[in-house]
Design a protein around this motif. Sequence first.
Motif, mmCIF file in Angstrom:
data_model
loop_
_atom_site.group_PDB
_atom_site.id
_atom_site.type_symbol
_atom_site.label_atom_id
_atom_site.label_comp_id
_atom_site.label_asym_id
_atom_site.label_seq_id
_atom_site.Cartn_x
_atom_site.Cartn_y
_atom_site.Cartn_z
ATOM 1 N N LEU A 1 0.831 -1.209 0.000
ATOM 2 C CA LEU A 1 0.000 0.000 0.000
ATOM 3 C C LEU A 1 0.863 1.255 0.000
ATOM 4 O O LEU A 1 0.522 2.272 -0.618
ATOM 5 N N ALA A 2 1.987 1.179 0.700
ATOM 6 C CA ALA A 2 2.845 2.354 0.870
ATOM 7 C C ALA A 2 3.474 2.797 -0.452
ATOM 8 O O ALA A 2 3.550 3.988 -0.739
ATOM 9 N N LEU A 3 3.934 1.826 -1.221
ATOM 10 C CA LEU A 3 4.668 2.150 -2.452
ATOM 11 C C LEU A 3 4.031 1.435 -3.640
ATOM 12 O O LEU A 3 4.565 0.451 -4.156
ATOM 13 N N PRO A 4 2.875 1.927 -4.082
ATOM 14 C CA PRO A 4 2.180 1.235 -5.180
ATOM 15 C C PRO A 4 3.045 1.205 -6.444
ATOM 16 O O PRO A 4 3.781 2.150 -6.718
ATOM 17 N N GLY A 5 2.975 0.101 -7.152
ATOM 18 C CA GLY A 5 3.719 -0.016 -8.406
ATOM 19 C C GLY A 5 5.102 -0.616 -8.266
ATOM 20 O O GLY A 5 5.748 -0.922 -9.269
ATOM 21 N N ILE A 6 5.561 -0.801 -7.030
ATOM 22 C CA ILE A 6 6.900 -1.393 -6.825
ATOM 23 C C ILE A 6 6.753 -2.909 -6.712
ATOM 24 O O ILE A 6 5.931 -3.392 -5.939
ATOM 25 N N PRO A 7 7.540 -3.677 -7.458
ATOM 26 C CA PRO A 7 7.469 -5.140 -7.335
ATOM 27 C C PRO A 7 7.755 -5.592 -5.903
ATOM 28 O O PRO A 7 8.656 -5.070 -5.252
ATOM 29 N N ILE A 8 6.949 -6.566 -5.453
ATOM 30 C CA ILE A 8 7.074 -7.066 -4.085
ATOM 31 C C ILE A 8 7.299 -8.568 -4.100
ATOM 32 O O ILE A 8 6.548 -9.306 -4.739
ATOM 33 N N ALA A 9 8.323 -9.012 -3.387
ATOM 34 C CA ALA A 9 8.509 -10.448 -3.163
ATOM 35 C C ALA A 9 8.172 -10.729 -1.701
ATOM 36 O O ALA A 9 8.777 -10.142 -0.799
ATOM 37 N N ALA A 10 7.191 -11.593 -1.480
ATOM 38 C CA ALA A 10 6.793 -11.992 -0.125
ATOM 39 C C ALA A 10 7.443 -13.347 0.153
ATOM 40 O O ALA A 10 7.131 -14.332 -0.508
ATOM 41 N N VAL A 11 8.357 -13.373 1.109
ATOM 42 C CA VAL A 11 9.187 -14.561 1.288
ATOM 43 C C VAL A 11 8.748 -15.351 2.518
ATOM 44 O O VAL A 11 8.568 -14.797 3.609
ATOM 45 N N GLU A 12 8.578 -16.667 2.321
ATOM 46 C CA GLU A 12 8.134 -17.570 3.390
ATOM 47 C C GLU A 12 9.096 -18.747 3.505
ATOM 48 O O GLU A 12 9.799 -19.077 2.552
ATOM 49 N N PRO A 13 9.113 -19.378 4.672
ATOM 50 C CA PRO A 13 9.926 -20.594 4.782
ATOM 51 C C PRO A 13 9.230 -21.764 4.075
ATOM 52 O O PRO A 13 7.997 -21.829 4.050
ATOM 53 N N GLU A 14 10.022 -22.650 3.526
ATOM 54 C CA GLU A 14 9.459 -23.834 2.860
ATOM 55 C C GLU A 14 8.496 -24.551 3.796
ATOM 56 O O GLU A 14 8.763 -24.687 4.986
ATOM 57 N N GLY A 15 7.389 -25.012 3.243
ATOM 58 C CA GLY A 15 6.402 -25.734 4.044
ATOM 59 C C GLY A 15 5.359 -24.803 4.637
ATOM 60 O O GLY A 15 4.304 -25.243 5.080
ATOM 61 N N TRP A 16 5.648 -23.525 4.661
ATOM 62 C CA TRP A 16 4.733 -22.531 5.254
ATOM 63 C C TRP A 16 4.401 -21.453 4.226
ATOM 64 O O TRP A 16 4.249 -20.280 4.550
ATOM 65 N N THR A 17 4.248 -21.916 2.985
ATOM 66 C CA THR A 17 4.117 -20.989 1.862
ATOM 67 C C THR A 17 2.660 -20.725 1.491
ATOM 68 O O THR A 17 2.303 -20.705 0.316
ATOM 69 N N ASP A 18 1.825 -20.545 2.508
ATOM 70 C CA ASP A 18 0.409 -20.339 2.199
ATOM 71 C C ASP A 18 0.182 -19.055 1.405
ATOM 72 O O ASP A 18 -0.672 -19.024 0.522
ATOM 73 N N MET A 19 0.929 -18.007 1.680
ATOM 74 C CA MET A 19 0.723 -16.777 0.904
ATOM 75 C C MET A 19 1.129 -16.998 -0.552
ATOM 76 O O MET A 19 0.401 -16.640 -1.473
ATOM 77 N N VAL B 1 7.848 -16.327 -2.613
ATOM 78 C CA VAL B 1 9.145 -17.000 -2.737
ATOM 79 C C VAL B 1 9.336 -17.864 -1.493
ATOM 80 O O VAL B 1 8.987 -17.444 -0.383
ATOM 81 N N ALA B 2 9.868 -19.076 -1.676
ATOM 82 C CA ALA B 2 10.117 -19.961 -0.533
ATOM 83 C C ALA B 2 11.614 -20.159 -0.335
ATOM 84 O O ALA B 2 12.352 -20.331 -1.298
ATOM 85 N N VAL B 3 12.055 -20.140 0.926
ATOM 86 C CA VAL B 3 13.470 -20.400 1.215
ATOM 87 C C VAL B 3 13.581 -21.564 2.197
ATOM 88 O O VAL B 3 12.678 -21.823 2.988
ATOM 89 N N ARG B 4 14.719 -22.249 2.140
ATOM 90 C CA ARG B 4 14.910 -23.389 3.031
ATOM 91 C C ARG B 4 15.789 -23.017 4.220
ATOM 92 O O ARG B 4 16.438 -21.967 4.227
ATOM 93 N N GLU B 5 15.813 -23.886 5.200
ATOM 94 C CA GLU B 5 16.552 -23.643 6.452
ATOM 95 C C GLU B 5 18.001 -23.228 6.205
ATOM 96 O O GLU B 5 18.495 -22.273 6.801
ATOM 97 N N SER B 6 18.688 -23.947 5.328
ATOM 98 C CA SER B 6 20.115 -23.660 5.127
ATOM 99 C C SER B 6 20.299 -22.265 4.535
ATOM 100 O O SER B 6 21.288 -21.583 4.815
#
Lengths: 330, 330
Positions: free
Chosen positions: B202-220, B265-270
């Motif tokens: 909402l703050a910066l409309p038009g800017i690409p956003i990557a929402a990053v979650e841990p693997e296995g918890w990627t509901d978004m 985007v999903a990332v792993r523990e390591s």
Amino acid sequence: MTEQRHGVTKMKTRLPGRTGVLEAAAKIAAILPPTPLLPLELDGVTIWCKAECLQPVGAFKIRGAWHRLSALDLRERMAGVVAFSSGNHAQGIAWAARKLGIHAAIVMPSDAPKPKLDATRALGAEVILYDRRQEGREKIAESLARERGSVLVPSFDDSWVIEGQGSTAIEIAVQMQAQAGIAPGQLVIPCGGGGLASGCALALPGIPIAAVEPEGWTDMGESLVLGRVVPVQDNPVFTSCDALQTKQVSPMTFDILRGAGAMGVAVRESEVEAAMRLAFDRLRVVVEPGGAVGLAALLARKVEAAAGTAVILSGGNVDRSAFAKVIAGG
Amino acid sequence: MTEQRHGVTKMKTRLPGRTGVLEAAAKIAAILPPTPLLPLELDGVTIWCKAECLQPVGAFKIRGAWHRLSALDLRERMAGVVAFSSGNHAQGIAWAARKLGIHAAIVMPSDAPKPKLDATRALGAEVILYDRRQEGREKIAESLARERGSVLVPSFDDSWVIEGQGSTAIEIAVQMQAQAGIAPGQLVIPCGGGGLASGCALALPGIPIAAVEPEGWTDMGESLVLGRVVPVQDNPVFTSCDALQTKQVSPMTFDILRGAGAMGVAVRESEVEAAMRLAFDRLRVVVEPGGAVGLAALLARKVEAAAGTAVILSGGNVDRSAFAKVIAGG
């Protein structure tokens, strides 16, 4: 501005002063955002922690380096600079030199921690190794500077360097006013050669200053008590505070701190470690042992925390394994 | 501004928007200095790390809490607030409530880490423990709020909370302009319930956003792909990112991120651990696993670093022993 003496380019004697500190503060504000002044409650009193460990090179040394190197004239810039340091000063000089397009040669011990050598090289500096057991780094640096016609930039015994470090206290005063509406009442400052402490004393005259050293390396504290510069005693005890292992302070830093009525304070290893853990737990910053001695003195109640007390967390360059060991302990 | 529904004081439907984010940013600037925006060179590209781990409670959650609680009217302030959280939101609410003189009741699992329970209590909040295996914390919090006539403050499914978190991106834009003369080109943001990511969108409309979650918890991430809110699958894999263990995002955060074209985007523990080590080595800040997922995505090249890329280091509340283990490894 300069003269040739014994073939080495040296600055004319120029005593450091508050005007120079204010100039340094303005120059530094133009290129670096202020490091945060983080509030920390200790037994109900809020103290203010100046997180210089968050500078781009991980230490306040970037300030003096920038103030000094940006004051060089064109001919001096062309001839490059020489410094000797096993740590934070090396990176400060390398950072400033890169930004100004100046060649920097840094004399470093061959057994310096690899991350520090790598970081200095990564900033584009020429690293000249020497054998710590056989050669004196001052001599090597001096003859290199003479040979090349370069300006030698000492890590604390230099007017510009002292003034640059003093800009830390100017920032503290501005931030404390903005964040809490008060003026600094006391400064608690890690002390190796005394560049940071003496610069801050010039910056905020009349404010009580505690210069904190690790036990066994209390040459500034002893010099202040005796009224003359005395070196560290032979075979000093081990300290993890590699950034504060200065064997003798300079007449310049000593005179300023004596004139300011500064007090020397000594802290022990266990107190330093407790301070590093506190900074981890409550501030979420990484502080190296030498950077944590001021906070250690407050935590151990060797300096009384009072309203307006500011403490400088002067650096954060510490090996992962050493840091892990400290925070896993206690 | 409020109505009674089922006995619980709830806000009238109020969609979060950019105006509210700007209001939140102004309110927050009045009480908290901006956290630093730290430059970090990754393969020759400078990315900008927003160190929200340096907020007084160690996480960005203080923003939404302040925006929400400071918007309460006198009657609501008298009745206190209720929240449920096992971590950073609890401390954010407790901090804001203390500053405003509002009673805060926080429903926390009885097996929450002791430091988090202690920190919440130390901020003066009433902590109400529940058994994570037997009871639902939402239900407990709702019935408590109903009983007391208190406002319930969810950790992300709330217009004010989202707007408050979005103030982070406003600060980033101001700081990047001041420090580098450029505008943000991309935001990389840790995502649990999506409050921070949607607020920043909402703050910066038009800017690409990557929402990053841990693997296995990627509901978004999965919800964004499917175009509807889906929960985390049963028995998800272990993650050290306790702050991001949200089982289902809210329609509000989802709609905003979908509308902004955000990418999951999903990332792993390591990868998370490598990012924590990088933040230690190069930035000297302590980042908790959930706070490091954005940096992890950049480091693992799952998101391409480009000029103007900003990544939020969203929190730094991590146990000493867990942190020591991570930095000693690798």
